[in-house]
Design a protein around this motif. Structure first.
Motif, PDB file in Angstrom:
ATOM      1  N   ASP A 133       0.848  -1.216  -0.073  1.00 37.09           N
ATOM      2  CA  ASP A 133      -0.115   0.151   0.080  1.00 37.09           C
ATOM      3  C   ASP A 133       0.794   1.332   0.023  1.00 37.09           C
ATOM      4  OD1 ASP A 133      -2.096  -1.830   0.167  1.00 37.09           O
ATOM      5  OD2 ASP A 133      -2.547  -1.450   2.314  1.00 37.09           O
ATOM      6  N   TYR A 134       1.965   1.160   0.851  1.00 40.97           N
ATOM      7  CA  TYR A 134       2.820   2.542   1.160  1.00 40.97           C
ATOM      8  C   TYR A 134       3.784   2.568  -0.341  1.00 40.97           C
ATOM      9  CZ  TYR A 134       5.907   6.163   2.924  1.00 40.97           C
ATOM     10  OH  TYR A 134       6.679   7.010   2.963  1.00 40.97           O
ATOM     11  N   LEU A 135       4.793   1.410  -0.167  1.00 39.13           N
ATOM     12  CA  LEU A 135       5.946   1.671  -1.136  1.00 39.13           C
ATOM     13  C   LEU A 135       5.378   1.243  -2.377  1.00 39.13           C
ATOM     14  CD1 LEU A 135       8.778   0.349   1.020  1.00 39.13           C
ATOM     15  CD2 LEU A 135       8.159   2.620   0.655  1.00 39.13           C
ATOM     16  N   GLU A 167       2.318  11.913  -0.837  1.00 38.44           N
ATOM     17  CA  GLU A 167       1.050  11.976  -1.039  1.00 38.44           C
ATOM     18  C   GLU A 167      -0.057  10.907  -0.569  1.00 38.44           C
ATOM     19  OE1 GLU A 167       0.767  12.040  -5.458  1.00 38.44           O
ATOM     20  OE2 GLU A 167       1.651  14.070  -5.690  1.00 38.44           O
ATOM     21  N   LYS A 168       0.732   9.811  -0.127  1.00 38.40           N
ATOM     22  CA  LYS A 168      -0.050   8.767   0.634  1.00 38.40           C
ATOM     23  C   LYS A 168      -0.070   9.147   2.048  1.00 38.40           C
ATOM     24  CE  LYS A 168       1.159   5.367  -2.652  1.00 38.40           C
ATOM     25  NZ  LYS A 168       1.760   3.922  -2.768  1.00 38.40           N
ATOM     26  N   SER A 169       0.372   9.996   2.608  1.00 42.61           N
ATOM     27  CA  SER A 169       0.378  10.403   4.198  1.00 42.61           C
ATOM     28  C   SER A 169       0.348   9.245   5.064  1.00 42.61           C
ATOM     29  CB  SER A 169      -1.043  11.257   4.410  1.00 42.61           C
ATOM     30  OG  SER A 169      -1.062  12.566   3.848  1.00 42.61           O
ATOM     31  N   TYR A 170       1.307   8.185   4.605  1.00 43.45           N
ATOM     32  CA  TYR A 170       1.435   7.091   5.757  1.00 43.45           C
ATOM     33  C   TYR A 170       1.870   7.454   7.151  1.00 43.45           C
ATOM     34  CZ  TYR A 170       3.485   2.363   6.950  1.00 43.45           C
ATOM     35  OH  TYR A 170       3.843   1.380   7.553  1.00 43.45           O
ATOM     36  N   ARG A 171       1.019   6.970   8.116  1.00 45.14           N
ATOM     37  CA  ARG A 171       0.940   7.466   9.501  1.00 45.14           C
ATOM     38  C   ARG A 171       2.378   7.204  10.164  1.00 45.14           C
ATOM     39  NH1 ARG A 171      -3.294   4.537  13.022  1.00 45.14           N
ATOM     40  NH2 ARG A 171      -2.061   5.299  14.867  1.00 45.14           N
ATOM     41  N   PHE A 172       3.185   5.964   9.615  1.00 48.09           N
ATOM     42  CA  PHE A 172       4.470   5.834  10.195  1.00 48.09           C
ATOM     43  C   PHE A 172       5.590   6.062   9.654  1.00 48.09           C
ATOM     44  CE2 PHE A 172       0.987   2.550  11.301  1.00 48.09           C
ATOM     45  CZ  PHE A 172       0.913   2.697  12.667  1.00 48.09           C
ATOM     46  N   ALA A 173       5.646   7.012   8.678  1.00 41.85           N
ATOM     47  CA  ALA A 173       6.840   7.497   7.917  1.00 41.85           C
ATOM     48  C   ALA A 173       6.604   8.674   7.009  1.00 41.85           C
ATOM     49  CB  ALA A 173       7.438   6.226   7.242  1.00 41.85           C
ATOM     50  N   ASN A 174       7.635   9.441   6.973  1.00 46.91           N
ATOM     51  CA  ASN A 174       7.515  10.581   6.191  1.00 46.91           C
ATOM     52  C   ASN A 174       8.953  10.837   5.690  1.00 46.91           C
ATOM     53  OD1 ASN A 174       6.688  12.962   4.721  1.00 46.91           O
ATOM     54  ND2 ASN A 174       6.476  14.224   6.302  1.00 46.91           N
ATOM     55  N   ASP A 200      11.037  -0.380   7.619  1.00 46.81           N
ATOM     56  CA  ASP A 200       9.841  -1.257   7.720  1.00 46.81           C
ATOM     57  C   ASP A 200       9.309  -1.410   9.354  1.00 46.81           C
ATOM     58  OD1 ASP A 200      10.861  -3.461   8.749  1.00 46.81           O
ATOM     59  OD2 ASP A 200      10.532  -4.563   6.878  1.00 46.81           O
ATOM     60  N   PRO A 201       8.169  -1.908   9.431  1.00 50.13           N
ATOM     61  CA  PRO A 201       7.610  -2.157  10.800  1.00 50.13           C
ATOM     62  C   PRO A 201       8.604  -3.197  11.671  1.00 50.13           C
ATOM     63  CG  PRO A 201       5.851  -2.127   8.954  1.00 50.13           C
ATOM     64  CD  PRO A 201       7.151  -2.149   8.275  1.00 50.13           C
ATOM     65  N   PHE A 202       9.582  -3.746  10.995  1.00 52.08           N
ATOM     66  CA  PHE A 202      10.154  -4.843  11.515  1.00 52.08           C
ATOM     67  C   PHE A 202      11.650  -4.318  11.597  1.00 52.08           C
ATOM     68  CE2 PHE A 202       6.896  -6.137   8.484  1.00 52.08           C
ATOM     69  CZ  PHE A 202       5.963  -6.502   9.348  1.00 52.08           C
TER      70      PHE A 202
END
Length: 116
Positions: free
Chosen positions: A20-22, A80-87, A104-106
Protein backbone atom coordinates in the motif's frame (compact mmCIF):
# COMPACT_ATOMS: atom_id res chain seq x y z
CA UNK A 1 20.28 -11.89 -9.86
CA UNK A 2 20.33 -11.44 -6.08
CA UNK A 3 17.07 -11.55 -4.13
CA UNK A 4 17.26 -10.19 -0.57
CA UNK A 5 15.09 -11.69 2.18
CA UNK A 6 13.63 -9.61 5.00
CA UNK A 7 12.21 -11.14 8.16
CA UNK A 8 8.68 -10.01 8.98
CA UNK A 9 6.28 -10.80 11.83
CA UNK A 10 2.87 -9.55 10.70
CA UNK A 11 1.38 -10.03 7.23
CA UNK A 12 -1.10 -7.14 7.54
CA UNK A 13 1.64 -4.68 8.57
CA UNK A 14 3.91 -5.97 5.80
CA UNK A 15 1.19 -5.53 3.18
CA UNK A 16 0.31 -2.03 4.46
CA UNK A 17 3.95 -0.95 4.28
CA UNK A 18 5.29 -2.70 1.19
CA UNK A 19 2.21 -2.91 -1.04
CA UNK A 20 0.00 0.00 0.00
CA UNK A 21 2.68 2.53 0.95
CA UNK A 22 5.83 1.72 -1.06
CA UNK A 23 3.90 0.46 -4.09
CA UNK A 24 5.46 -2.98 -4.46
CA UNK A 25 3.27 -5.62 -6.10
CA UNK A 26 2.65 -9.07 -4.67
CA UNK A 27 4.07 -11.63 -7.11
CA UNK A 28 3.38 -14.84 -5.20
CA UNK A 29 3.06 -16.24 -1.71
CA UNK A 30 3.56 -19.64 -0.14
CA UNK A 31 2.46 -21.27 3.08
CA UNK A 32 2.93 -25.01 3.78
CA UNK A 33 -0.20 -25.17 5.94
CA UNK A 34 -2.72 -22.77 7.49
CA UNK A 35 -0.86 -22.46 10.77
CA UNK A 36 2.63 -22.20 9.20
CA UNK A 37 4.71 -19.07 8.48
CA UNK A 38 4.11 -17.13 5.26
CA UNK A 39 6.76 -16.51 2.59
CA UNK A 40 6.19 -14.21 -0.36
CA UNK A 41 7.80 -12.27 -3.16
CA UNK A 42 7.12 -8.63 -3.94
CA UNK A 43 8.56 -6.50 -6.73
CA UNK A 44 8.98 -2.89 -7.77
CA UNK A 45 10.50 -1.67 -11.03
CA UNK A 46 12.52 -4.84 -11.64
CA UNK A 47 13.61 -5.34 -8.03
CA UNK A 48 12.45 -8.53 -6.31
CA UNK A 49 12.31 -8.84 -2.53
CA UNK A 50 11.32 -11.84 -0.44
CA UNK A 51 9.52 -11.38 2.88
CA UNK A 52 9.47 -14.27 5.32
CA UNK A 53 7.84 -15.14 8.62
CA UNK A 54 10.10 -18.23 8.87
CA UNK A 55 12.45 -18.23 11.82
CA UNK A 56 16.04 -18.29 10.63
CA UNK A 57 15.45 -16.95 7.11
CA UNK A 58 16.85 -13.53 7.98
CA UNK A 59 17.48 -11.25 10.92
CA UNK A 60 15.30 -8.23 11.67
CA UNK A 61 17.22 -5.00 11.23
CA UNK A 62 18.74 -5.85 7.85
CA UNK A 63 19.44 -3.20 5.23
CA UNK A 64 19.46 -3.05 1.43
CA UNK A 65 20.04 -0.40 -1.22
CA UNK A 66 17.81 -0.23 -4.30
CA UNK A 67 18.88 1.83 -7.29
CA UNK A 68 15.97 3.74 -8.77
CA UNK A 69 15.39 6.16 -11.64
CA UNK A 70 13.46 9.39 -10.98
CA UNK A 71 13.67 9.19 -7.21
CA UNK A 72 12.09 12.63 -6.81
CA UNK A 73 8.86 11.43 -8.45
CA UNK A 74 8.80 8.34 -6.25
CA UNK A 75 9.29 10.56 -3.18
CA UNK A 76 6.37 12.74 -4.28
CA UNK A 77 4.12 9.65 -4.62
CA UNK A 78 5.06 8.49 -1.12
CA UNK A 79 4.48 11.96 0.34
CA UNK A 80 1.00 12.10 -1.15
CA UNK A 81 0.00 8.87 0.61
CA UNK A 82 0.33 10.37 4.11
CA UNK A 83 1.50 7.08 5.64
CA UNK A 84 1.18 7.62 9.38
CA UNK A 85 4.36 5.76 10.36
CA UNK A 86 6.88 7.36 7.98
CA UNK A 87 7.56 10.60 6.15
CA UNK A 88 10.99 10.17 4.55
CA UNK A 89 12.87 13.01 2.97
CA UNK A 90 15.41 13.12 0.16
CA UNK A 91 19.08 13.48 1.02
CA UNK A 92 21.91 14.55 -1.31
CA UNK A 93 25.00 12.67 -0.15
CA UNK A 94 28.70 13.52 -0.25
CA UNK A 95 29.22 10.53 -2.54
CA UNK A 96 26.97 12.09 -5.18
CA UNK A 97 23.73 10.18 -4.74
CA UNK A 98 20.21 11.24 -3.93
CA UNK A 99 18.76 8.94 -1.26
CA UNK A 100 15.43 8.15 0.37
CA UNK A 101 15.59 5.97 3.51
CA UNK A 102 12.67 4.04 4.97
CA UNK A 103 12.44 1.59 7.85
CA UNK A 104 9.78 -1.10 7.72
CA UNK A 105 7.65 -2.13 10.74
CA UNK A 106 10.20 -4.90 11.50
CA UNK A 107 13.28 -2.61 11.66
CA UNK A 108 14.53 -3.49 8.17
CA UNK A 109 16.00 -0.51 6.32
CA UNK A 110 15.65 0.23 2.61
CA UNK A 111 17.66 2.98 0.97
CA UNK A 112 16.34 3.92 -2.44
CA UNK A 113 19.01 5.84 -4.32
CA UNK A 114 19.80 7.53 -7.59
CA UNK A 115 23.20 8.60 -8.88
CA UNK A 116 23.42 12.36 -9.41
Amino acid sequence: MITPIFRIFDIKKAHAFYLDYLGFQLDWQHQFAENMPMYFQISLDGTDLHLSEHHGDASPGSAIRIKMDDLKSYHTKLSEKSYRFANPGLEKTQWDTLELKVIDPFSNRIIFYENC
